[in-house]
Design a protein around this motif. Structure first.
Motif, mmCIF file in Angstrom:
data_model
loop_
_atom_site.group_PDB
_atom_site.id
_atom_site.type_symbol
_atom_site.label_atom_id
_atom_site.label_comp_id
_atom_site.label_asym_id
_atom_site.label_seq_id
_atom_site.Cartn_x
_atom_site.Cartn_y
_atom_site.Cartn_z
ATOM 1 N N LEU A 76 0.829 -1.203 0.000
ATOM 2 C CA LEU A 76 0.000 0.000 0.000
ATOM 3 C C LEU A 76 0.868 1.259 0.000
ATOM 4 C CD1 LEU A 76 -2.824 -1.018 2.490
ATOM 5 C CD2 LEU A 76 -3.111 -0.437 0.070
ATOM 6 N N ALA A 77 1.920 1.265 0.800
ATOM 7 C CA ALA A 77 2.802 2.433 0.861
ATOM 8 C C ALA A 77 3.464 2.683 -0.494
ATOM 9 C CB ALA A 77 3.861 2.244 1.948
ATOM 10 N N ARG A 78 3.940 1.617 -1.149
ATOM 11 C CA ARG A 78 4.542 1.764 -2.484
ATOM 12 C C ARG A 78 3.538 2.326 -3.474
ATOM 13 N NH1 ARG A 78 7.180 -2.879 -1.251
ATOM 14 N NH2 ARG A 78 5.582 -4.186 -2.185
ATOM 15 N N SER A 79 2.304 1.835 -3.394
ATOM 16 C CA SER A 79 1.297 2.322 -4.338
ATOM 17 C C SER A 79 0.935 3.778 -4.056
ATOM 18 C CB SER A 79 0.049 1.434 -4.311
ATOM 19 O OG SER A 79 -0.646 1.559 -3.091
ATOM 20 N N VAL A 80 0.904 4.181 -2.785
ATOM 21 C CA VAL A 80 0.608 5.578 -2.447
ATOM 22 C C VAL A 80 1.699 6.489 -2.996
ATOM 23 C CG1 VAL A 80 0.460 7.237 -0.533
ATOM 24 C CG2 VAL A 80 -0.819 5.094 -0.425
ATOM 25 N N VAL A 81 2.946 6.083 -2.843
ATOM 26 C CA VAL A 81 4.053 6.887 -3.368
ATOM 27 C C VAL A 81 3.986 6.946 -4.896
ATOM 28 C CG1 VAL A 81 6.574 7.005 -3.580
ATOM 29 C CG2 VAL A 81 5.533 6.508 -1.362
ATOM 30 N N GLY A 82 3.610 5.842 -5.535
ATOM 31 C CA GLY A 82 3.441 5.832 -6.983
ATOM 32 C C GLY A 82 2.313 6.741 -7.433
ATOM 33 N N ILE A 83 1.216 6.745 -6.676
ATOM 34 C CA ILE A 83 0.104 7.644 -6.978
ATOM 35 C C ILE A 83 0.569 9.087 -6.834
ATOM 36 C CG2 ILE A 83 -2.135 8.474 -6.134
ATOM 37 C CD1 ILE A 83 -2.801 5.520 -5.454
ATOM 38 N N ASP A 84 1.334 9.369 -5.774
ATOM 39 C CA ASP A 84 1.862 10.724 -5.588
ATOM 40 C C ASP A 84 2.722 11.142 -6.771
ATOM 41 O OD1 ASP A 84 0.584 11.062 -3.166
ATOM 42 O OD2 ASP A 84 2.351 10.602 -1.959
ATOM 43 N N ARG A 85 3.530 10.224 -7.252
ATOM 44 C CA ARG A 85 4.388 10.513 -8.408
ATOM 45 C C ARG A 85 3.544 10.843 -9.637
ATOM 46 N NH1 ARG A 85 9.733 8.989 -10.257
ATOM 47 N NH2 ARG A 85 9.978 10.309 -12.074
ATOM 48 N N ALA A 86 2.491 10.063 -9.849
ATOM 49 C CA ALA A 86 1.603 10.312 -10.990
ATOM 50 C C ALA A 86 0.897 11.655 -10.822
ATOM 51 C CB ALA A 86 0.583 9.180 -11.110
ATOM 52 N N LEU A 87 0.428 11.936 -9.612
ATOM 53 C CA LEU A 87 -0.245 13.216 -9.368
ATOM 54 C C LEU A 87 0.702 14.386 -9.596
ATOM 55 C CD1 LEU A 87 -2.429 12.386 -6.244
ATOM 56 C CD2 LEU A 87 -3.249 13.160 -8.472
ATOM 57 N N ASN A 88 1.950 14.257 -9.146
ATOM 58 C CA ASN A 88 2.936 15.318 -9.380
ATOM 59 C C ASN A 88 3.113 15.562 -10.871
ATOM 60 O OD1 ASN A 88 3.427 15.759 -6.672
ATOM 61 N ND2 ASN A 88 5.236 14.463 -6.607
ATOM 62 N N ALA A 89 3.212 14.493 -11.637
ATOM 63 C CA ALA A 89 3.397 14.623 -13.085
ATOM 64 C C ALA A 89 2.181 15.298 -13.717
ATOM 65 C CB ALA A 89 3.622 13.250 -13.707
ATOM 66 N N LEU A 90 0.993 14.928 -13.283
ATOM 67 C CA LEU A 90 -0.221 15.507 -13.864
ATOM 68 C C LEU A 90 -0.450 16.944 -13.404
ATOM 69 C CD1 LEU A 90 -2.619 12.436 -13.587
ATOM 70 C CD2 LEU A 90 -1.529 13.328 -15.658
ATOM 71 N N GLU A 91 -0.036 17.260 -12.189
ATOM 72 C CA GLU A 91 -0.195 18.627 -11.676
ATOM 73 C C GLU A 91 0.761 19.594 -12.361
ATOM 74 O OE1 GLU A 91 -2.452 19.801 -9.677
ATOM 75 O OE2 GLU A 91 -3.289 17.955 -8.891
ATOM 76 N N ASN A 92 1.900 19.108 -12.811
ATOM 77 C CA ASN A 92 2.930 19.969 -13.374
ATOM 78 C C ASN A 92 2.834 20.088 -14.890
ATOM 79 O OD1 ASN A 92 4.100 20.574 -10.884
ATOM 80 N ND2 ASN A 92 5.271 18.684 -10.912
ATOM 81 N N LEU A 93 1.667 19.818 -15.437
ATOM 82 C CA LEU A 93 1.479 19.975 -16.873
ATOM 83 C C LEU A 93 1.488 21.452 -17.219
ATOM 84 C CD1 LEU A 93 -1.352 17.384 -17.474
ATOM 85 C CD2 LEU A 93 1.049 17.144 -18.063
ATOM 86 N N GLY A 94 1.844 21.760 -18.439
ATOM 87 C CA GLY A 94 1.898 23.152 -18.887
ATOM 88 C C GLY A 94 0.520 23.769 -18.951
ATOM 89 N N SER A 95 0.494 24.959 -19.424
ATOM 90 C CA SER A 95 -0.752 25.707 -19.532
ATOM 91 C C SER A 95 -1.743 24.952 -20.400
ATOM 92 C CB SER A 95 -0.473 27.076 -20.142
ATOM 93 O OG SER A 95 -1.678 27.742 -20.391
ATOM 94 N N THR A 96 -2.986 24.953 -19.983
ATOM 95 C CA THR A 96 -4.006 24.270 -20.760
ATOM 96 C C THR A 96 -4.847 25.246 -21.565
ATOM 97 O OG1 THR A 96 -5.481 24.332 -18.866
ATOM 98 C CG2 THR A 96 -4.184 22.328 -19.180
ATOM 99 N N ASP A 97 -4.668 26.540 -21.360
ATOM 100 C CA ASP A 97 -5.434 27.523 -22.106
ATOM 101 C C ASP A 97 -4.499 28.260 -23.061
ATOM 102 O OD1 ASP A 97 -7.239 29.261 -23.123
ATOM 103 O OD2 ASP A 97 -7.952 30.000 -21.184
ATOM 104 N N LEU A 98 -4.155 27.582 -24.120
ATOM 105 C CA LEU A 98 -3.193 28.131 -25.078
ATOM 106 C C LEU A 98 -3.757 29.325 -25.838
ATOM 107 C CD1 LEU A 98 -1.548 24.942 -26.510
ATOM 108 C CD2 LEU A 98 -0.647 26.548 -24.862
#
Length: 146
Positions: A89-111
């Motif tokens: 569970l801890a490994r999966s939570v850290v993996g989810i955090d990694r995915a969330l970080n990647a998705l949160e740091n996407l560039g501007s969506t209103d080009l």
């Protein structure tokens, strides 16, 4: 699982740098549905922009991942689980955090708005340049002084 082991796992998933070196899980089950998380994140990240139709999908995915993360942390905190299950569970939570970080740091969506702002700034710089080049830096001030 012993209480001190539970605390160690919770400390690990709550650590600020926990995602450093962590992998995004290839697949993850969120609310009973299997998701190819790694493929999804890499597919979205490799695009320069997020198309309008995909924005809702990305926002939904982030919301579901946050919910799933919370449920997994609560299982670590409260459930009667083995040490191995807690580690998983801890490994999966850290993996989810990694995915969330990647998705949160996407560039501007209103080009479109970003492009309009750039054009307006370019026009303003060009007009300023022309006024200086023609010796009309401040036409309002020069008229007021006459």
């Amino acid at each position: 699982m012993q209480e001190y082991e539970r605390k160690q796992l919770l400390e690990r998933v709550g650590r600020e740098g926990a995602t450093v070196g962590a992998d995004i899980p290839e697949t993850i089950t969120v609310q009973g549905e299997a998701i190819d998380l790694q493929t999804f994140v890499f597919e979205i990240k490799r695009r320069e922009t997020i198309p309008a139709g995909e924005r809702d999908r990305v926002e939904r995915a982030k919301k579901n991942l946050r919910r799933e993360r919370l449920e997994r942390v609560e299982r670590i905190e409260e459930a009667d689980i083995s040490r191995e299950t807690g580690e998983e569970l801890a490994r999966s939570v850290v993996g989810i955090d990694r995915a969330l970080n990647a998705l949160e740091n996407l560039g501007s969506t209103d080009l479109e708005r970003e492009q309009q702002a750039k054009q307006a700034a370019d026009t303003k710089r060009w007009m300023s340049f022309l006024q200086k080049a023609l010796g009309r830096e401040d036409t309002a001030a020069s008229r007021g002084g006459r």
